[in-house]
Structure formats: structure tokens, C-alpha cells
Enzyme design. Structure first.
Site, PDB file in Angstrom:
ATOM      1  N   ASN A   7       7.073  -0.311 -15.778  1.00 21.49           N
ATOM      2  CA  ASN A   7       6.545   0.663 -14.815  1.00 21.49           C
ATOM      3  C   ASN A   7       5.818   1.722 -15.641  1.00 21.49           C
ATOM      4  O   ASN A   7       6.441   2.591 -16.239  1.00 21.49           O
ATOM      5  CB  ASN A   7       7.708   1.269 -14.026  1.00 21.49           C
ATOM      6  CG  ASN A   7       7.244   2.278 -13.006  1.00 21.49           C
ATOM      7  OD1 ASN A   7       6.064   2.632 -12.954  1.00 21.49           O
ATOM      8  ND2 ASN A   7       8.161   2.761 -12.193  1.00 21.49           N
ATOM      9  N   ARG A  91       4.840  -3.030 -12.335  1.00 19.73           N
ATOM     10  CA  ARG A  91       4.736  -2.264 -11.102  1.00 19.73           C
ATOM     11  C   ARG A  91       3.321  -1.704 -11.033  1.00 19.73           C
ATOM     12  O   ARG A  91       2.831  -1.099 -11.991  1.00 19.73           O
ATOM     13  CB  ARG A  91       5.729  -1.113 -11.107  1.00 19.73           C
ATOM     14  CG  ARG A  91       5.612  -0.320  -9.842  1.00 19.73           C
ATOM     15  CD  ARG A  91       6.288   1.002  -9.935  1.00 19.73           C
ATOM     16  NE  ARG A  91       6.072   1.704  -8.682  1.00 19.73           N
ATOM     17  CZ  ARG A  91       6.042   3.016  -8.586  1.00 19.73           C
ATOM     18  NH1 ARG A  91       6.226   3.761  -9.641  1.00 19.73           N
ATOM     19  NH2 ARG A  91       5.837   3.573  -7.427  1.00 19.73           N
ATOM     20  N   HIS A 180       5.945   2.978  -1.953  1.00 21.28           N
ATOM     21  CA  HIS A 180       7.375   2.637  -2.094  1.00 21.28           C
ATOM     22  C   HIS A 180       7.685   1.279  -1.472  1.00 21.28           C
ATOM     23  O   HIS A 180       8.829   1.002  -1.103  1.00 21.28           O
ATOM     24  CB  HIS A 180       8.293   3.660  -1.389  1.00 21.28           C
ATOM     25  CG  HIS A 180       8.300   5.038  -1.964  1.00 21.28           C
ATOM     26  ND1 HIS A 180       8.346   6.165  -1.165  1.00 21.28           N
ATOM     27  CD2 HIS A 180       8.284   5.478  -3.238  1.00 21.28           C
ATOM     28  CE1 HIS A 180       8.360   7.249  -1.935  1.00 21.28           C
ATOM     29  NE2 HIS A 180       8.313   6.850  -3.202  1.00 21.28           N
ATOM     30  N   ARG A 241       5.744  17.918  -2.306  1.00 21.30           N
ATOM     31  CA  ARG A 241       4.569  17.566  -1.496  1.00 21.30           C
ATOM     32  C   ARG A 241       4.772  17.983  -0.040  1.00 21.30           C
ATOM     33  O   ARG A 241       5.874  17.845   0.492  1.00 21.30           O
ATOM     34  CB  ARG A 241       4.335  16.046  -1.535  1.00 21.30           C
ATOM     35  CG  ARG A 241       3.695  15.588  -2.822  1.00 21.30           C
ATOM     36  CD  ARG A 241       3.517  14.083  -2.824  1.00 21.30           C
ATOM     37  NE  ARG A 241       4.132  13.511  -4.005  1.00 21.30           N
ATOM     38  CZ  ARG A 241       4.532  12.258  -4.117  1.00 21.30           C
ATOM     39  NH1 ARG A 241       4.380  11.413  -3.113  1.00 21.30           N
ATOM     40  NH2 ARG A 241       5.075  11.826  -5.228  1.00 21.30           N
ATOM     41  N   GLU A 385      14.039  -1.404  -7.440  1.00 20.57           N
ATOM     42  CA  GLU A 385      12.657  -1.890  -7.475  1.00 20.57           C
ATOM     43  C   GLU A 385      12.446  -2.862  -8.633  1.00 20.57           C
ATOM     44  O   GLU A 385      11.696  -3.824  -8.510  1.00 20.57           O
ATOM     45  CB  GLU A 385      11.701  -0.696  -7.589  1.00 20.57           C
ATOM     46  CG  GLU A 385      11.616   0.080  -6.283  1.00 20.57           C
ATOM     47  CD  GLU A 385      11.121   1.507  -6.447  1.00 20.57           C
ATOM     48  OE1 GLU A 385      11.906   2.346  -6.930  1.00 20.57           O
ATOM     49  OE2 GLU A 385       9.967   1.768  -6.104  1.00 20.57           O
TER      50      GLU A 385
END
Ligand code: ADP
Length: 401
Positions: A7, A91, A180, A241, A385
Site C-alpha cells: 500500500n 492497493r 474504501h 474532512r 484490506e
């Protein structure tokens, strides 16, 4: 098979070696400050000590070389040579509309991935750098790209189209993509396994609540809606955010504060969310909860507003799927905060949903927290993940995907 999962960010690189037969992680680690002074690699063999080594990493190629050295180290490594690594799973953040599933990487795929860079300028170029660095050092090892957006490609047009001129979608690809996806896919599948039900028969809502947060509706094995948009700024209020806001605010704030569009968006990305609402107290829910317990009103408001957005999406997704069988919590906050889970579930009695407070105190473990009487099952499922990327990588190699 042994799969190296990478990743890769612009200045960091996380990795895991996964044995796909046992689905166990054999070793994992992190390279930090790539291209910056003071870079270091952290490596840990499963069951072993964590080792932190300072080492120069001017580019991602040196970082990958250090990963290779760590995993092949005769004392603490997990493979005797690179030949034991059957494939690398990468990823990749944005696959646009081009990739609705994982792919075997070749020159053509890299070109197509490059064409998606514009949609994720912060993430995709870094992912590609990681792929190239791996190809340089492991030229004979197959590489697979696993996209964060792929799982959401099943959304119907009415869910992904924005109320904007249609030509923006045609010309620039302006639409909802969602992110995601690997986590939403893993958790929704795992929910079906935990409940002993067929994935294709279930209606599931997955709440991925971390620093970045998103929620998705998975109707009989297919994602039908998700809260993030063309960029990961949309949807839920997050750590820093804003999530979705009235778009008119951007111009208003830019004018009042003397900011240009980029600067205004920087505020929306980095100084908003629960961090902004709490008066810049913290983006970490542990700090917010501690402050709220001591009577800090802004911290309390930040938590309440975070939860309120979530329950609005849950209501919307129950409508979109005409019901729900199961709600799942995952990622940092979802896996670890009984308080936030309780605050959310307190809004959901109308669904016939009830949680067992004793079970809800569990942190970071797979558990069903709904009572036996609850009509809607509530599960906590730590996301994985990396495992999902390893699974997809093996499936591609075996021609099953
Ligand atoms: P990301 O991958 O988006 O950076 P994570 O999924 O790792 O985020 O989640 C990180 C967040 O999880 C932290 O910001 C923190 O707020 C939250 N978190 C971790 N542990 C706890 C806890 N025990 N209670 C509440 N929140 C927690």
C-alpha cells in the site's frame, strides 16, 4: 501461495506478506519518510519483535529494496528468497470507470491507470510509483492492482450521477465513485459468513468509520450506494474532512477569508470534520470523548454531528434497499468505540434494532453486538484490506477473477 501486499503512498509504504492458504499474515511493516530526511523502516514478523531501522530512502525503489531485505533476512525474514513470493498485490486508489475488478498489471493496464491520475492526484501517482519500483526489483513476479473504487462500480446511474450538466460526466468523468471499496467488500462478505447466510441474500450497511469515513449499502452482494463521491471529501463528517456541505459555502468562505479555491479545499480537507467543529481540539475520537466527558461542549457537538450524518445515511440506505438485515461497524472508530456505536444505534430503534451493552464493550474484535431479539443484526468486524488484496491477487493468478 505467498503474496506481498503493498500500500504505497507518496512518502510512506505499508506492506504485509500473507500466506494465502492459511490466510495468515506472516510479517508486516512500514517505510516512512520516503524522499525525506530521517526515513525509517519498521518490520515485524508475526509473533516476533518489532524492529525499527533508520535507513536512507531517496526513492520508493530503495524502500522496496529494504522491504525485500527485511522479508528475506535469514534470521527474522519469512522467505528464503524472493522466488518464494508468488505475486505482489498493490492497493490502488482510483480505477475510475475503467476497472470494476482487480487486474493483472501489464503496460496497457499501467497506461489506463495513468489516465485515472487526474481523479486522484494525491494517491494514484504514488501507487504507480510503488508498482514501478516493485517491477524494477522483481521483474518476473506477477503484479495485481486492487482498486479502492472497484467494489462500488455496481452502483446504478441514479446513485452515481450528480445533479450537474450531463456533459461533465461524459467529458471529465464527474460522478460518484466511492472509496474504501476493499474494506466494504471484505466486511460485507464477512458479515454473511458470521451470520451463516448467503451473501447474495443479504441487505447490509457497512459503516467504515476511521479517520476517513464512509458508509455503503450492499444489496444482495452488490454495492448500490456509498457516501464518498468523486473524491474522498464527500459524505460523512470525518476526522479532518468536512464531508458533504452546501457547495455555496466554498465561495462564501473563500471570499470572507481571502482564500482561493485550493486553499478553501485545504480547509475542507484538513481543518474541518470533527477536528474543525471541536474548535481544533482533536480529530481523534478518544480525545473528543475524554473532553466531552469533562463537559467540553464543542467536543460533544462534534461527536453528535458525526453520528447524526451517519444515521441520515443509514436511513437513506434502508430506503434504497427497501430494508436492511445487518449493520456492520469497522475501522478505527467503528471497531473501537462503544460510545459512538451506542450513539448511532440509539437512533435506530425504529428498525427493531437493539444492542447488548455488555457485548458492545468489546474493542477490536469480531463480534455480534445485537441482542437475540434484534430484527437487524449489528456486527463489529475489524477490516482486513490486505487479506482482501491477497485473495484477489490469488484469484487473478488462478484465473478465477
Ligand atoms: P485511517 O485508516 O482512516 O487513518 P483508522 O481506521 O486507523 O483511520 O482509524 C483511526 C481513528 O480511530 C483515530 O483517529 C481514532 O479517532 C479512532 N480510534 C482508535 N481507537 C479508538 C478508541 N479506542 N476509541 C475511539 N476511537 C478510536
Amino acid at each position: 501461495m505467498k503474496i506481498l501486499v503493498i500500500n504505497c503512498g507518496s512518502s510512506s509504504l505499508k506492506f504485509q506478506i500473507i500466506d494465502s492458504d492459511s490466510e495468515q499474515c506472516l510479517a508486516k511493516g512500514l517505510c516512512e519518510r520516503i524522499g525525506i530526511e530521517g526515513s525509517q523502516i519498521t518490520y515485524q514478523k508475526t509473533g516476533g519483535e518489532k524492529e525499527v531501522t533508520q535507513a536512507p530512502m531517496p526513492t520508493h525503489t530503495e524502500a522496496i529494496q529494504l522491504v525485500i531485505d527485511a522479508i528475506t533476512n535469514p534470521k527474522t525474514g519469512v522467505v528464503s528468497s524472493l522466488d518464494e513470493i508468488d505475486a505482489v498485490g498493490h492497493r490502488t486508489v482510483h480505477g475510475g470507470e475503467k476497472f470494476s475488478k482487480s487486474v493483472l498489471i501489464n503496460d496497457e493496464v499501467i497506461k489506463t491507470m495513468e489516465s485515472c491520475n487526474e481523479l486522484a492526484p494525491l494517491h494514484n501517482p504514488a501507487n504507480l510509483i510503488g508498482i514501478r519500483a516493485c517491477q524494477e526489483l522483481m521483474p518476473n513476479t506477477p503484479m495485481v492492482g486492487v482498486f479502492d473504487t472497484a467494489f462500488h462500480q455496481t452502483m446504478p446511474p441514479e446513485a452515481f450521477i450528480y445533479g450537474l450538466p450531463y456533459e461533465y460526466y461524459e467529458k471529465y468523468g464527474v460522478r460518484k465513485y466511492g472509496f474504501h471499496g476493499t474494506s466494504h467488500a471484505y466486511v460485507s462478505r464477512r458479515a454473511a459468513e458470521m451470520l451463516n447466510r448467503r451473501y447474495e441474500d443479504m441487505k447490509t450497511i457497512v459503516c467504515h468509520l476511521g479517520n476517513g469515513a464512509s458508509i455503503s449499502a450492499v444489496d444482495r452482494g452488490k454495492c448500490v450506494d456509498t457516501s464518498m463521491g468523486m473524491t474522498p471529501l464527500a459524505g460523512l463528517m470525518m476526522g479532518t474532512r468536512s464531508g458533504s456541505i452546501d457547495p455555496g459555502i466554498i465561495e462564501f468562505i473563500a471570499h470572507k477569508e481571502g482564500l482561493n479555491v485550493e486553499q478553501a479545499l485545504e480547509v475542507l480537507n484538513k481543518k474541518s470534520g470533527v477536528y474543525g467543529v471541536s474548535g481544533y481540539l482533536s480529530s481523534d475520537f478518544r480525545d473528543l470523548e475524554a473532553a466531552a466527558n469533562k463537559g467540553d461542549k464543542k467536543a460533544e457537538l462534534a461527536m453528535k454531528a458525526f453520528v447524526y450524518r451517519i444515521i441520515m445515511y443509514v436511513g437513506g440506505y434502508v430506503a434504497a434497499m427497501d430494508g436492511v438485515d445487518c449493520i456492520c461497524f469497522t475501522a478505527g472508530v467503528g471497531e473501537n468505540s462503544p460510545t459512538i456505536r451506542t450513539m448511532i444505534c440509539n437512533y435506530l430503534f425504529y428498525l427493531g434494532l437493539q444492542i447488548d451493552q455488555k457485548k458492545n464493550q468489546t474493542r477490536g474484535e469480531e463480534i455480534e453486538i445485537s441482542t437475540d431479539y434484534s430484527r437487524v443484526k449489528v456486527l463489529v468486524i475489524p477490516t482486513n484490506e490486505e487479506l482482501m488484496i491477497a485473495r484477489d491477487t490469488v484469484a487473478i493468478l488462478e484465473g478465477r477473477l
